[in-house]
Every structure is written in C-alpha cells, then in structure tokens.
Design a protein around this motif. Structure first.
Motif, PDB file in Angstrom:
ATOM      1  N   LYS A 172      -3.355   4.057   2.037  1.00  0.00           N
ATOM      2  CA  LYS A 172      -3.617   3.821   3.457  1.00  0.00           C
ATOM      3  C   LYS A 172      -4.576   4.868   4.002  1.00  0.00           C
ATOM      4  O   LYS A 172      -5.488   4.558   4.788  1.00  0.00           O
TER       5      LYS A 172
ATOM      6  N   TYR B  11      -7.211  -4.534   0.146  1.00  0.00           N
ATOM      7  CA  TYR B  11      -6.672  -4.268   1.471  1.00  0.00           C
ATOM      8  C   TYR B  11      -7.656  -4.418   2.620  1.00  0.00           C
ATOM      9  O   TYR B  11      -7.283  -4.190   3.768  1.00  0.00           O
TER      10      TYR B  11
ATOM     11  N   MET C 219       0.828  -1.204   0.000  1.00  0.00           N
ATOM     12  CA  MET C 219       0.000   0.000   0.000  1.00  0.00           C
ATOM     13  C   MET C 219       0.862   1.253   0.000  1.00  0.00           C
ATOM     14  O   MET C 219       1.836   1.360   0.737  1.00  0.00           O
TER      15      MET C 219
END
Length: 594
Positions: A459, A528, A454
């Motif tokens: 993030k 994610y 990431m």
C-alpha cells in the motif's frame, strides 16, 4: 548509459498526453484522458493517461508506464532508442555517461550523423522522382504486381543508368557525406555512384531515418541484389528491412514474419500481409532476434525449402538460443523448394500462405529436435551418445528457465537417462523445475482475476508511486532488516529523495527500470491500479494515512527484528554488535519516529 538526471529532465520537459496523442486519439475524461487501448482489442475505452502523473495505464490488459515506456512498447524501440526519439522530438541532445566523455566530440558526432541522414534522405527523394520518369522501371514494378500505394508506402525508387547521376543533386560531387554514406564509391582517384540502373529499396531505422538502400537489378545481371555497405548509419546486423513500415501491421496481427528478400516483403504487403520484414543480406543475428522480440511475442521465420534456406534457418535458430524468453515463441516455416514467399502467394493466394504459417510452421523446440535427430539412430546407444554430445552445448546457451528445463527433460527422455544422472554426466548442475511466471500484463480482456490482499508495504509503495513527494516522510534506518517489499519501498524512497528535481509518477517508474525491484513495482501497478480513481493524487487526509502507515510499518519492522535477535540470544549466537542493536531497539526513547 544515459545519466538518470537526463531521464528526469526529459520526462519533465515532455507531456505524455502530447506524445501518446500522436499515435492514439485521446478524449478528456475528468482529470485524465481515455482511449481504447492500443495494445489489445477492446470496444470500451480502458486506457487512461494522467497528465499530472505523466503516466499511462490500461485497466483492461494492465500495460502501463511513462512516455518512454509507451514509445518502447508502441514503436518497438529499445530504451536508448526511445529516449533518443523523445529527445529529438523536443530538440535536446542525449548525453552519454562515460568516464572520458567529451561534449564537443559528441556534438561533432551528432552533426556528422545528421549530415549522413540528410544525404541518404535526399538520395531517396531523388530516386523516387526518377522512378516517375522511367517507364522501364515502372513497367518492371507493374509486372511484379505492385500498386502505386505499396510503392509509395515503401518509398521505392529508381537509380538511373548513369555513373554520376547523384552529381545532379549533390554539389560538390563527390562529398565526404556521399562517400561515408556508401552512396558513392571512391576507387583509383575516381568516384562514381554505387547504384546504377536498379530499383531502389530505402532501408529505414526503427526511428524512420533512411540509413541505407537495397537495390535490385531490373534485367539479368549480377549481383541481382546490391546493398549499401556498412557505414556509421547502416549496420546490417542490427536493422531489418521493412520493420518501420510494418509496425502497425505487426501490432494488429500480433506476430512478425521474417523472410529472406526485399521483394518478398513488398510483394506480401501487396497481397495484404503487411507484417513481414527481411534481414539485410546477412544471416539472422542475435541483435535481430532481440529486435524482433521487442515487436511481438510470436516470431515466424519463412525460408525456402532448398539447402540454402535450411542452412539459413538453422543459423537463425543457433543465434536465437541465448536470446530466448519463456514468453516469446519462434516458429519456422519451409516452403516447397520451387517457391519463395512472393511466388507462393502469387500461385496460391494469401489465405493458404497464412494457414501454412500458423498451422504448419514448427515451433523452435520441434525444429530443434527434428534437425538434431534426423541423421541419428536413437535405437542404438551410439546414437543416443551422439545426440547428447550435439545437443548439450546448444541447450547450455538457453537462459529461458522454463524452456531450458523442458528441453533438457526431453533430451533425458530421448536418451533414456534420468535428469539427475544426465546432469552429472555432463558435469552440470541438475536442472531445477522453474516457477513459471505469467507476464505482468496482457491478460485477456474480461479475464476475472482477484488480486491478493495488499500488504501494508505494498500500500505504501502504491501510494508513493502516485505521490512521489511523500518520500520526505520515509526514513527506514539501515540497521533494520529490510527485505522483499520493505527493501523495495526503501530503494524507491531513496531514489526519489536523491533527485534534484521534483518527479512525477512516470519518472519514478523510469528510476526503477532494470533494478531488482522493477518486477515488484510493476506487479503492484498491475494488481492494484484497478480504476482511474486510484491514480488520482492524494489529499491531506490521504497523506496523514500514509504517514501513519509508515509509523506502523516501522514499528512492525522493529518488532520483527527484536523477535529475531531474541531467538538468536536464546541460542547463544548473538554477536556483540547484535546485542547493542537489541538494546537500542528495546529503548523506544532512542528510536527515531516518522
């Protein structure tokens, strides 16, 4: 369009757990609810529903979204239809965003719609009751091999041989609703029932309302089939018979079958094939194709092998071309001329029919070239020129990048002209080889996929999706060069900050629907959100980390822009405004901080 403020209000008033639990059994697991995913087969539950985030996510196949997204995916509805479904569920009216919208007119229109729906529903109930008292109608359905279970599933009924049978349940007769719903015909100041002495097939919308009827004569006579006319409820080009009843079977089989008649749909269901639907006495339209694509990635058309069947198949293909997508596959199956699906299954059984469907049907691309080349001699230059002339306008309608490229490439090979010269000949841009993207979800279960590392911006986007209230800590000045993930983060924060009501994760996702950043956000969620723990709200330490991340991201953006401006300065291409911006960026005391 539906105002975004209403979407926020709707998602604040409904509970995604209650919505999903109507269709999928959920079990409490910590702060969330878990179930086996309804969108792919699995034995261990990986489908998580968060009541705090009002968001669902499957850690097996990656499918995710809000309550609206779930209804769209599970019920096969459009965005507007899903919003209407949820609004009806809690009894609120969906406003329309138009320049001259009239709330009173909208209310009257809604009332008229409800009156028509009540009229067709009452008529369907009456016809079902009449079937129970007509031995002649019952004998006909028994001869066709239909069980009580199938008759009930599709709500079949019988219209008595009476010019004004509906007068027994509707008073006054006639009423405006009876005429406007197509149940009663007005002619020469006389009124009479449209349907008489016929087996009745109720036609439902994708939301389950009865919007019209198909009717089959019991004995010989014309017309064999009679349909409701176009009404404010019933649009033949936008609805499909049996779709509402077939949704569960479509999801189980992962394909949908389009046949030509109501009786084909019902007969196939009797033999165990419940994923068939039929057009409503009209050719397959572009809207039908879009509706089918919302149901499944694999769409099968089954036509009779006679001239009429072939003509209908080609019409379906033509209407499908502008709607094609690279992740959707259309197939065409032609039965022997003496058979329709009903007779074929009765003669040969279900397994041979499904074997033929899967193994003998032609994908659209093969059928496309088969028809275009069947009467052309490609051994002659004239034949090749004719193929170019007939194929080019059809290929120009295809917007699916990969399929368009491959079909143009195949035309090039068939006529022996390379792609560049063929494009020049047709006055078109040379086709570019597309970067074929995988769908953002529905990976096979147990597929190992290592997501990329990431970035800081990703993030921050993920954290903001889970904690929308943290948008107050985001300030990305317009003078910074925002692109890619940075632009996505800025747009996400801007939309959250502009909302007059607090937003949950599901509502945030809906804010980004149909924007240029939706694919970025969905990819981040897919890559994610890999465990239920990730979906939990952040604590004070997490919030501090988020704010530190924003400061670092802002510093990175400033550094990137300073470097870019310095390079322009070295080349002498810096404008006066850019010089002022460079001085501003080089003066830390004048820069805002997060």
């Amino acid at each position: 369009m539906i105002p975004s403020e209403f979407i926020d209000e709707l998602l604040n008033k409904i509970d995604i757990v209650d919505v999903i639990e109507e269709f999928v059994p959920l079990k409490k697991s910590g702060a969330n609810y878990m179930a086996c995913c309804p969108f792919h087969k699995e034995k261990t539950p990986s489908f998580s529903v968060s009541p705090t985030k009002q968001f669902y996510h499957c850690f097996g196949c990656g499918v995710h979204g809000s309550a609206i997204g779930f209804i769209m995916e599970y019920q096969g509805l459009s965005f507007q239809e899903a919003v209407q479904f949820l609004a009806d569920r809690i009894g609120i009216t969906v406003p329309k965003q138009t320049g001259n919208s009239n709330p009173q007119a909208q209310k009257i229109h809604k009332q008229q719609q409800q009156t028509l729906e009540q009229t067709t529903a009452a008529a369907a109930t009456y016809y079902q009751q009449q079937l129970k008292t007509s031995s002649r109608a019952q004998n006909y359905l028994q001869q066709r091999g239909l069980s009580d279970e199938i008759i009930t599933h599709y709500g079949l009924g019988y219209a008595p041989d009476d010019w004004q049978a509906l007068a027994k349940i509707f008073q006054p007769y006639p009423s405006n609703a009876l005429v406007n719903s197509g149940m009663v015909i007005a002619k020469d100041e006389r009124h009479y029932d449209r349907f008489r002495d016929r087996i009745m097939f109720p036609i439902r919308s994708t939301r389950g309302q009865i919007i019209g009827f198909g009717a089959r004569i019991i004995e010989n006579g014309e017309p064999k089939y009679l349909n409701s006319p176009e009404t404010p409820l019933f649009d033949k080009g936008r609805n499909l018979y049996g779709l509402y009843e077939a949704r569960a079977a479509i999801k189980e089989a992962q394909r949908v079958l389009v046949v030509e008649g109501y009786m084909d749909v019902v007969a196939l269901a009797q033999f165990g094939l419940g994923y068939a639907v039929a057009a409503l006495g009209t050719a397959t339209t572009a809207e039908h194709i879009r509706l089918l694509m919302r149901q499944s990635d694999h769409i099968y058309f089954c036509f009779d092998g006679d001239t009429a069947g072939k003509k209908a198949a080609w019409r379906a293909l033509e209407n499908a071309l502008p709607q094609l997508k690279d992740d959707k596959i259309l197939h065409f199956l032609f039965l022997p001329a003496e058979h329709d699906p009903d007779s074929y299954v009765r003669s040969n059984g279900l397994k041979p029919f499904e074997d033929a469907l899967v193994n003998q049907s032609l994908p659209l691309s093969a059928y496309f070239w088969q028809i275009l080349t069947e009467n052309i001699n490609l051994d002659t230059q004239e034949g090749k020129a004719e193929l170019i002339k007939t194929a080019s306008p059809l290929l120009a309608q295809i917007r699916a990048p990969a399929l368009s490229y491959l079909l143009r490439q195949e035309l090039s090979q068939k006529v022996g002209i390379d792609e560049h010269n063929l494009a020049q000949l047709l006055g078109q841009e040379q086709p570019r080889q597309p970067a074929i993207k995988q769908k953002s979800y529905r990976l096979p279960q147990n597929t190992f996929r290592q997501p990329p590392v990431m970035s800081l911006a990703q993030k921050q986007i993920r954290a903001l999706l889970i904690n929308p209230q943290w948008a107050v800590y985001i300030e990305l000045p317009e003078y910074l060069d925002l692109h890619g993930d940075y632009a996505c983060l800025a747009a996400l924060a801007e939309r959250i900050q502009a909302s007059v009501t607090p937003l949950n994760s599901g509502a945030v996702l809906e804010l980004m629907r149909n924007t240029e950043f939706e694919p970025v956000i969905r990819q981040i969620i897919h890559d994610y959100l890999d465990s239920p723990d990730v979906m939990q709200p952040g604590n004070e330490d997490d919030c501090t980390t988020f704010k530190q991340g924003m400061q670092k991201l802002l510093d990175n953006l400033k550094t990137q822009q300073i470097d870019a401006l310095k390079r322009k300065l070295q080349h002498g291409t810096l404008s006066a405004d850019e010089k002022q911006l460079l001085l501003l960026l080089l003066s830390p005391s004048k820069m805002p901080s997060v």
